[in-house]
Design a protein around this motif. Structure first.
Motif, PDB file in Angstrom:
ATOM      1  N   CYS A  15      48.601  41.089  47.509  1.00 38.70           N
ATOM      2  CA  CYS A  15      47.502  41.351  46.583  1.00 38.70           C
ATOM      3  C   CYS A  15      47.866  40.907  45.163  1.00 38.70           C
ATOM      4  O   CYS A  15      48.975  41.155  44.699  1.00 38.70           O
ATOM      5  CB  CYS A  15      47.156  42.838  46.588  1.00 38.70           C
ATOM      6  SG  CYS A  15      45.788  43.260  45.492  1.00 38.70           S
ATOM      7  N   ARG A  16      46.894  40.258  44.513  1.00 39.78           N
ATOM      8  CA  ARG A  16      47.139  39.784  43.161  1.00 39.78           C
ATOM      9  C   ARG A  16      45.827  39.571  42.414  1.00 39.78           C
ATOM     10  O   ARG A  16      44.758  39.567  43.029  1.00 39.78           O
ATOM     11  CB  ARG A  16      47.956  38.485  43.168  1.00 39.78           C
ATOM     12  CG  ARG A  16      47.302  37.330  43.919  1.00 39.78           C
ATOM     13  CD  ARG A  16      48.314  36.221  44.174  1.00 39.78           C
ATOM     14  NE  ARG A  16      49.422  36.698  44.980  1.00 39.78           N
ATOM     15  CZ  ARG A  16      50.694  36.684  44.573  1.00 39.78           C
ATOM     16  NH1 ARG A  16      51.008  36.224  43.367  1.00 39.78           N
ATOM     17  NH2 ARG A  16      51.656  37.136  45.338  1.00 39.78           N
ATOM     18  N   ILE A  17      45.924  39.421  41.117  1.00 34.12           N
ATOM     19  CA  ILE A  17      44.764  39.032  40.327  1.00 34.12           C
ATOM     20  C   ILE A  17      45.110  37.757  39.578  1.00 34.12           C
ATOM     21  O   ILE A  17      46.276  37.488  39.282  1.00 34.12           O
ATOM     22  CB  ILE A  17      44.325  40.119  39.315  1.00 34.12           C
ATOM     23  CG1 ILE A  17      45.486  40.503  38.393  1.00 34.12           C
ATOM     24  CG2 ILE A  17      43.747  41.322  40.022  1.00 34.12           C
ATOM     25  CD1 ILE A  17      45.056  41.369  37.226  1.00 34.12           C
ATOM     26  N   TYR A  18      44.086  36.967  39.307  1.00 34.19           N
ATOM     27  CA  TYR A  18      44.246  35.752  38.522  1.00 34.19           C
ATOM     28  C   TYR A  18      43.596  35.981  37.165  1.00 34.19           C
ATOM     29  O   TYR A  18      42.417  36.301  37.088  1.00 34.19           O
ATOM     30  CB  TYR A  18      43.607  34.555  39.231  1.00 34.19           C
ATOM     31  CG  TYR A  18      44.356  34.150  40.483  1.00 34.19           C
ATOM     32  CD1 TYR A  18      45.469  33.311  40.408  1.00 34.19           C
ATOM     33  CD2 TYR A  18      43.984  34.632  41.735  1.00 34.19           C
ATOM     34  CE1 TYR A  18      46.180  32.962  41.554  1.00 34.19           C
ATOM     35  CE2 TYR A  18      44.686  34.289  42.883  1.00 34.19           C
ATOM     36  CZ  TYR A  18      45.777  33.452  42.787  1.00 34.19           C
ATOM     37  OH  TYR A  18      46.480  33.114  43.913  1.00 34.19           O
ATOM     38  N   VAL A  19      44.374  35.841  36.106  1.00 32.14           N
ATOM     39  CA  VAL A  19      43.851  36.109  34.772  1.00 32.14           C
ATOM     40  C   VAL A  19      43.982  34.865  33.898  1.00 32.14           C
ATOM     41  O   VAL A  19      44.883  34.042  34.074  1.00 32.14           O
ATOM     42  CB  VAL A  19      44.583  37.289  34.098  1.00 32.14           C
ATOM     43  CG1 VAL A  19      44.436  38.554  34.916  1.00 32.14           C
ATOM     44  CG2 VAL A  19      46.050  36.967  33.879  1.00 32.14           C
TER      45      VAL A  19
END
Length: 334
Positions: free
Chosen positions: A177-181
């Protein structure tokens, strides 16, 4: 080539800061304010700011400007250093594009930064973070949204503006799981998240039936959260946490404190400072080193871990009248 200051400032902002370095709006605003202050300082000496030439910004004049910031504006050492850094950046650009001014530029670049007491950023303890999140009633919709927001802010150590700009599609649940910012300079980075944070954010998205192209966090009116809105949320639950356990959150709570706290906790646990740099989205490890604590053993290990490493280090213009009006140009930057 024109010798007016406005000629160089316009090209510095439009060609160098915006086009070449792709700096974001907040950074541009900070640089803009430095030049506004410089013009205000020069105007006080009856200087016609529409006709300032590059030669007028001498080594002596910059030193006078620094004194003016301290005595008239009551700026501290850190604020003065920021203004001086902006001016030095500008004159590095001038030296690159107009070598005829090299001597003047070198003298300005030799001005030392002010020395002040360096303190690590204020942060919350891990127990304080737990109490802050425990103060949220996630059984109600608003509470779940706030829990998802604050959990993600701490776990990702995102800047406030990065959190505000997230869309649902930037959140990627799953085994990794990750977010792209999108960070400073419009540079994107991928940030891994803990499974606990993934569950909270996924539950929030499902309960609010958010679509992929929707903002990840909105206020009650369906608009993206603002800095002020996030500040209100953090302060609200900080008060509840302190009521439940008096003194658990010692300092004034503000949005950036979660980023400072996560970074400090990572360094204190011995995470390589270069990994922390990448996690935070810093361009230089020198920026990250502020999170080295006063614990001698932690500091020693962190310094040793990096001691042997090195860090690789046609425009649209205004009319002739507008070119001469540098304040109009600076105002147009936002």
């Amino acid at each position: 080539m024109s010798e007016y200051l406005s000629f160089y400032v316009q090209r510095y902002f439009m060609s160098y800061l915006m086009k070449q370095h792709n700096y974001g709006a907040n950074t541009i605003s900070s640089y803009r304010d430095t030049f506004r202050l410089l013009l205000a300082f020069m105007a006080e000496s009856n200087t016609d700011i529409s006709k300032i030439e590059i030669y007028d910004i001498s080594h002596e004049r910059v030193l006078e400007f620094m004194t003016w910031l301290a005595e008239v504006r009551k700026n501290g050492v850190s604020t003065k250093n920021v203004r001086l850094a902006h001016i030095k950046s500008f004159f590095r650009y001038v030296m690159m594009t107009a070598p005829v001014h090299s001597d003047q530029c070198r003298k300005i670049l030799s001005i030392p930064f002010g020395k002040g007491e360096k303190k690590p950023p204020v942060c919350m303890s891990t127990d304080a973070i737990k109490q802050l999140l425990a103060a949220i009633d996630s059984s109600v919709d608003e509470g779940l949204r706030h829990l998802a927001l604050l959990s993600l802010m701490y776990d990702s150590a995102c800047r406030v503006q990065e959190i505000i700009g997230l869309n649902v599609m930037d959140f990627h649940p799953g085994q990794c799981c990750r977010i792209y910012v999108r960070g400073k300079g419009n540079k994107y980075r991928s940030i891994p998240l803990l499974s606990e944070t993934e569950k909270i954010v996924s539950k929030y998205i499902k309960r609010f039936r958010l679509t992929p192209d929707a903002p990840l966090f909105c206020n009650k009116n369906g608009e993206r959260l603002t800095r002020q809105g996030i500040r209100y949320i953090i302060q609200k639950y900080s008060k509840i946490a302190n009521k439940n356990e008096p003194g658990i959150i010692e300092s004034s709570a503000y949005p950036h404190i979660l980023r400072h706290s996560k970074a400090t906790h990572l360094v204190n646990r011995g995470v390589n400072i270069y990994n922390v740099r990448d996690f935070l989205g810093h361009e230089s490890v020198a920026t990250t080193q502020v999170y080295l604590t006063t614990n001698p053993e932690i500091t020693r290990k962190a310094i040793e871990s990096v001691a042997e490493k090195t860090v690789p280090e046609s425009l649209d213009f205004f009319s002739e009248e507008e070119r001469d009006d540098l304040l109009s140009f600076l105002d147009s930057l936002g």
